[in-house]
Design a protein around this motif. Structure first.
Motif, short mmCIF file in Angstrom:
data_model
loop_
_atom_site.label_atom_id
_atom_site.label_comp_id
_atom_site.label_asym_id
_atom_site.label_seq_id
_atom_site.Cartn_x
_atom_site.Cartn_y
_atom_site.Cartn_z
N ASP A 18 0.85 -1.19 0.00
CA ASP A 18 0.00 0.00 0.00
C ASP A 18 0.89 1.24 0.00
O ASP A 18 1.77 1.39 0.86
CB ASP A 18 -0.88 -0.04 1.26
N ASP A 20 2.19 4.99 0.62
CA ASP A 20 1.97 5.91 1.76
C ASP A 20 1.46 7.25 1.23
O ASP A 20 1.99 7.77 0.24
CB ASP A 20 3.30 6.12 2.49
N CYS A 21 0.47 7.80 1.92
CA CYS A 21 -0.15 9.10 1.55
C CYS A 21 0.06 9.37 0.04
O CYS A 21 0.73 10.33 -0.33
CB CYS A 21 0.40 10.23 2.41
N PHE A 22 -0.58 8.56 -0.74
CA PHE A 22 -0.18 8.45 -2.14
C PHE A 22 -0.27 9.75 -2.94
O PHE A 22 0.69 10.16 -3.59
CB PHE A 22 -1.01 7.35 -2.81
N TYR A 23 -1.42 10.41 -2.90
CA TYR A 23 -1.55 11.62 -3.73
C TYR A 23 -0.52 12.68 -3.30
O TYR A 23 -0.01 13.44 -4.13
CB TYR A 23 -2.96 12.21 -3.63
N ILE A 53 -8.02 15.22 0.89
CA ILE A 53 -8.18 13.82 0.49
C ILE A 53 -6.90 13.00 0.73
O ILE A 53 -6.95 11.78 0.73
CB ILE A 53 -8.64 13.67 -0.99
N TYR A 57 2.52 12.37 6.30
CA TYR A 57 2.74 11.92 7.67
C TYR A 57 3.26 13.06 8.55
O TYR A 57 3.00 13.11 9.75
CB TYR A 57 3.64 10.68 7.69
N ARG A 60 0.18 14.76 9.64
CA ARG A 60 -0.62 13.94 10.57
C ARG A 60 -0.14 14.14 12.01
O ARG A 60 -0.92 14.05 12.96
CB ARG A 60 -0.55 12.46 10.19
N ARG A 66 -7.86 13.45 7.17
CA ARG A 66 -8.47 13.51 5.84
C ARG A 66 -9.88 14.12 5.88
O ARG A 66 -10.32 14.73 4.94
CB ARG A 66 -8.53 12.10 5.25
N ASP A 120 -3.80 2.69 -5.44
CA ASP A 120 -2.48 2.68 -4.79
C ASP A 120 -2.20 1.43 -3.97
O ASP A 120 -1.37 1.46 -3.08
CB ASP A 120 -2.32 3.94 -3.92
N LYS A 225 3.04 2.03 9.40
CA LYS A 225 3.19 2.93 8.27
C LYS A 225 3.90 4.18 8.75
O LYS A 225 3.81 4.51 9.92
CB LYS A 225 1.79 3.31 7.73
N ASN A 481 -13.55 9.95 -5.85
CA ASN A 481 -14.26 10.68 -4.81
C ASN A 481 -15.75 10.71 -4.99
O ASN A 481 -16.41 11.73 -4.88
CB ASN A 481 -13.73 12.12 -4.72
#
Ligand code: DCP
Length: 635
Positions: A18, A20-23, A53, A57, A60, A66, A120, A225, A481
Motif C-alpha cells: 500500500d 503511503d499518503c499516495f496523492y 483527500i 505523515y 498527521r 483527511r 495505490d 506505516k 471521490n
C-alpha cells in the motif's frame, strides 16, 4: 455478502503493498520542494479551503486528518502546504495519480502474480518466488540482507528492545523454523527488495504486509506505516485477531459488521470464536457464515487475481448543498462531461490494453424538496455499453430519465441531485489477434472502428467473461471521490435497465444490439459480419461463400456455368465485385494472420481454406476471399 473460498493445501506467501499518503507523494514528486513538509492534497472546491483527500505523515503529527477542510487543517498546522488536485472538465483529474500507480505496479508485478486492488494498493502472490529462493538461496546463505528486511516488524517477535534488528535477523535465518515461516522469511526479503526498487525508480515509499493469505497481509500492511513492512507468522495470527475490532476487517465495515455488533454482540474478531459455524450460518447464510467462522481462525482461501488493470472505470461529481442540480438541463450538461471523460478512458483502455467494457451504470444521489418520501433512494441504473462519446452520453441520459421517473413515482415535485457518477464495468479482454484481424474487415484501424461500430466490434460472445465484477468498483469510486460505490445494486438493476433501453431505443437501440450479441453459439468469424445472426445463416453463408469463390473464378475464367449457382450467389458475387477490398489466392493467405485469430475461428477459417485449397487444386484456378470481406448478401 462475503463468501468462503476453499483453502489451498500448500502454504502461500501473499503480500499486500500500500502506497503511503499516495496523492501527496505524487504531488511531492512533481514539486520536490514539498518533500518533508506537512502537506495535504485538497479537492479543488473552495468551500472552507476545500476537502482534504490525502495528508502527509508530517501533517498527521499535527493532528491533520483527511476528514478536515483546508481551513481547519491550517488552524491545527499553520505551515501546512495545501496542494489542489488537478482539475479537468470542472472536476478532479486523477490521471497523474493513476499513471503513478501503474509505474509502481509495473515494478511489483515482476516477482509474482499481481492484483491491482485500487489506485495505490496491490496484492502479490509470492509463493513461487519464495519457494525458489528457499531452495536455491535461502536467507542464511545470502551475502547481504536488505536493510528494509531487517527493519521488518515480525508479529510476535519482541520488538521493544535495542536488539530488534538482531532478533529479526535471527528470525529470518532460523534453520529450525517450520516450512511456512521459512517461506515467509523469503517473502519478507523479496518484498523488501521490491520496496527498495519502487523507491529508487519512482521516488515513492510504500508499506507492506506479508502473510499466508490476503486477509492477513492486508491487515498487516496498515499496522506499521509509513515505509515499513510487517510479517505475520502463523503463530501470531490468533493474537492479531483476538482484539481486532470487527469494523477494521475488510468486508465488515458496513452492514454485516453492524449486525455482528448489534445482533450477536461481536465487537472483535476474537469474539467470533464464541459462535459455532452452524450458528453463524443460521444467522448469515451458509457461505457468509462459513466465511465468518474461517476469518475468526485467520484462514481465507481468496486467491490473488492476475490483474494489473482496474476492474472498472468510473467518474463522478458531487454537488453538495446549494450546488445541487435542479434541472434536467444541468444534469445533462454534467453527465455529458462525465461521459466524455469515461469515453476517453475506456477508449484508451481499448487501444492500450485491448480491453472492452460491457456495462454502463449510473449512480445518483438525490432528494425530493420538502423532505417528501425522504427514505426513497434514487435507483442506480445500468445498460449495455456502446462505444463512442455521443452514444454513452445518450444512454447515460436515458438511464437518468428512467431512474428519475422511478424516483418520483408520478409525484409532481421538485428534486435536487447531489451526486452523479457514471461507470463502465464488466471489462474483458479481446482475445489477442481480434483487433489486428479486424483491421482487415473494414480497412480502418481498431480504435476508430471501436468508436463507430461497437456493436460489430465487440460481440460479447468473443470476450472472456469478466471475473468477480464487484471488487474494484471501490477503486474506481474511491479514487474519483464518489460517495456511492459503483457496484451497488448493479446485478439487480441490469434486467430492468435493459428493458428501459429497449423501450427507449427499440429499432437500433441497446436492447436490440444486445440480443444480437447474446448469441450463445460457438465463436465464428461470421459474427463480425452484419447479418450473420443464426447458425443456419452461418451455415448457408459458408456454403454459399465457398460456392461463390468457385463460381466467381469460373465466371472470371469464362469456363461456363458452375454447379450450385443460384440467384443469391450471383447477387453475392455482384456485391463482392462492387466492394472489392481483397482479392487474392488462397495460397497468399499469410498463416501468421490466422494464428492471431481466436482458436475457434482459426479452426473455421482453416477448414474453409483447406476445402478451398482442395477445390482450387482440383480446378487449378486462383481463389479469392473477397467475399468474406464484403457485406453479407441479403437474401
Ligand atoms: N483518496 C481519495 N478519497 C478518499 C480516500 C482516498 O481521493 N476518501 C485518495 C487519496 C489517497 C489515495 O486515494 O492518497 C489512497 O488512499 P489511502 O486510503 O491508501 O490513503 P493514503 O495513501 O493517502 O494514506 P495511507 O498512507 O494512510 O495509506
Amino acid at each position: 455478502m462475503p463468501v468462503a473460498r476453499p483453502e489451498p493445501q500448500e502454504p502461500r506467501v501473499i503480500a499486500h503493498v500500500d502506497m503511503d499518503c499516495f496523492y501527496v507523494q505524487v504531488e511531492q514528486r512533481k514539486n520536490p520542494e514539498l518533500r518533508g513538509l506537512p502537506t495535504a492534497v485538497v479537492q479543488y472546491n473552495n468551500w472552507k479551503g476545500g476537502g482534504l483527500i490525502a495528508v502527509s505523515y508530517e501533517a498527521r503529527k499535527f493532528g491533520v486528518k483527511r476528514s478536515m477542510r483546508g481551513d481547519e487543517a491550517k488552524k491545527v498546522c499553520p505551515d501546512i502546504q495545501l496542494v489542489q488536485v488537478p482539475v479537468a472538465r470542472g472536476k478532479a483529474d486523477l490521471n497523474s495519480y493513476r499513471s503513478a500507480g501503474s509505474e509502481v505496479v509495473a515494478i511489483l508485478s515482476t516477482k509474482g502474480r499481481c492484483e491491482r486492488a485500487s489506485i495505490d494498493e496491490v496484492y502479490l502472490d509470492l509463493t513461487d518466488a519464495a519457494k525458489s529462493m528457499l531452495s536455491e538461496t535461502p536467507p542464511e546463505v545470502l551475502e547481504s540482507i536488505p536493510e528494509e528486511a531487517l527493519k521488518s516488524k515480525v508479529l510476535g517477535l519482541n520488538s521493544e528492545d535495542d536488539d530488534r534488528e538482531k532478533n529479526v535477523r535471527e528470525w529470518l535465518f532460523r534453520r529450525h523454523a517450520d516450512y511456512q515461516d521459512k517461506l515467509l522469511a523469503c517473502g519478507a526479503i523479496i518484498v523488501a527488495r521490491l520496496r527498495v526498487k519502487v523507491l529508487e525508480e519512482t521516488k515513492f515509499t510504500c508499506s507492506a504486509g506479508i502473510a499466508h493469505n490476503k486477509m492477513l497481509a492486508k491487515l498487516a500492511s496498515a499496522m506499521h506505516k509509513p515505509a515499513q513492512q510487517t510479517v505475520v507468522p502463523s503463530s501470531s495470527v490468533m493474537d492479531l485477531l483476538s482484539s481486532l475490532p470487527v469494523k477494521k476487517m475488510k468486508q465488515l465495515g458496513g452492514k454485516l459488521g453492524c449486525s455482528l455488533q448489534i445482533d450477536l454482540g461481536v465487537n472483535t474478531i476474537g469474539d467470533l470464536l464464541n459462535f459455532s459455524e452452524a450458528k453463524l450460518q443460521e444467522c448469515y447464510g451458509i457461505n457468509t457464515g462459513t466465511w465468518l467462522w474461517k476469518i475468526a481462525r485467520g484462514t481465507s482461501g481468496e486467491e490473488v487475481e492476475d490483474r494489473l488493470l482496474p476492474k472498472s472505470h468510473g467518474c463522478g461529481k458531487t454537488f453538495p448543498g446549494p450546488k445541487a442540480l435542479k434541472t434536467t438541463a444541468s444534469v445533462r450538461s454534467w453527465l455529458n462531461q462525465l461521459c466524455e471523460e469515461l469515453s476517453e478512458r475506456i477508449q484508451f483502455d481499448l487501444d492500450q490494453n485491448k480491453r472492452v467494457a460491457h456495462t454502463l451504470t449510473l449512480h445518483t444521489n438525490a432528494y425530493k424538496e420538502n423532505g417528501v418520501d425522504s427514505q426513497r433512494k434514487f435507483p442506480s441504473k445500468s445498460c449495455p455499453l456502446r462505444y463512442g462519446t455521443a452514444k454513452i452520453q445518450d444512454d447515460a441520459m436515458k438511464l437518468f430519465d428512467s431512474a428519475l421517473h422511478d424516483f418520483l413515482s408520478s409525484q409532481n415535485i421538485r428534486w435536487g441531485i447531489t451526486s452523479l457518477s457514471i461507470s463502465a464495468s464488466k471489462i474483458s479482454e479481446i482475445p489477442s489477434g481480434t483487433c489486428s484481424i479486424l483491421k482487415f474487415f473494414r480497412g480502418e484501424n481498431s480504435s476508430s472502428m471501436s468508436s463507430d461500430n461497437s456493436d460489430v466490434l465487440i460481440p460479447e460472445s468473443i470476450s472472456k467473461s469478466p471475473k468477480n465484477e464487484n471488487e474494484g468498483c471501490m477503486a474506481a469510486t474511491q479514487s474519483d471521490n464518489v460517495d456511492q460505490p459503483a457496484c451497488q445494486e448493479k446485478e439487480n438493476e441490469n434486467h430492468s435497465n435493459q428493458t428501459v433501453q429497449d423501450k427507449a431505443n427499440p429499432a437500433q437501440g441497446i436492447g436490440a444490439s444486445q440480443k444480437k450479441l447474446k448469441e450463445k453459439e460457438p465463436y465464428s468469424i461470421l459474427k463480425f459480419f452484419p447479418g450473420s445472426e443464426s447458425s443456419s445463416t452461418r451455415k448457408r453463408a459458408f456454403g454459399d461463400l465457398n460456392q461463390d469463390h468457385l463460381e466467381r473464378n469460373q465466371t472470371e475464367q469464362q469456363e461456363g456455368p458452375s454447379e450450385g449457382c443460384d440467384d443469391a450467389t450471383a447477387r453475392s458475387n455482384q456485391t463482392a465485385q462492387q466492394h472489392e477490398i481483397w482479392n487474392f489466392n488462397v495460397e497468399d493467405v499469410d498463416p501468421s494472420v490466422i494464428d492471431e485469430l481466436p482458436l475457434e475461428i482459426q479452426r473455421e477459417v482453416r477448414g474453409w481454406l483447406h476445402s478451398a485449397t482442395k477445390r482450387t487444386n482440383m480446378t487449378k484456378r486462383g481463389s479469392s476471399i473477397a467475399h468474406y470481406f464484403s457485406p453479407v448478401k441479403k437474401t
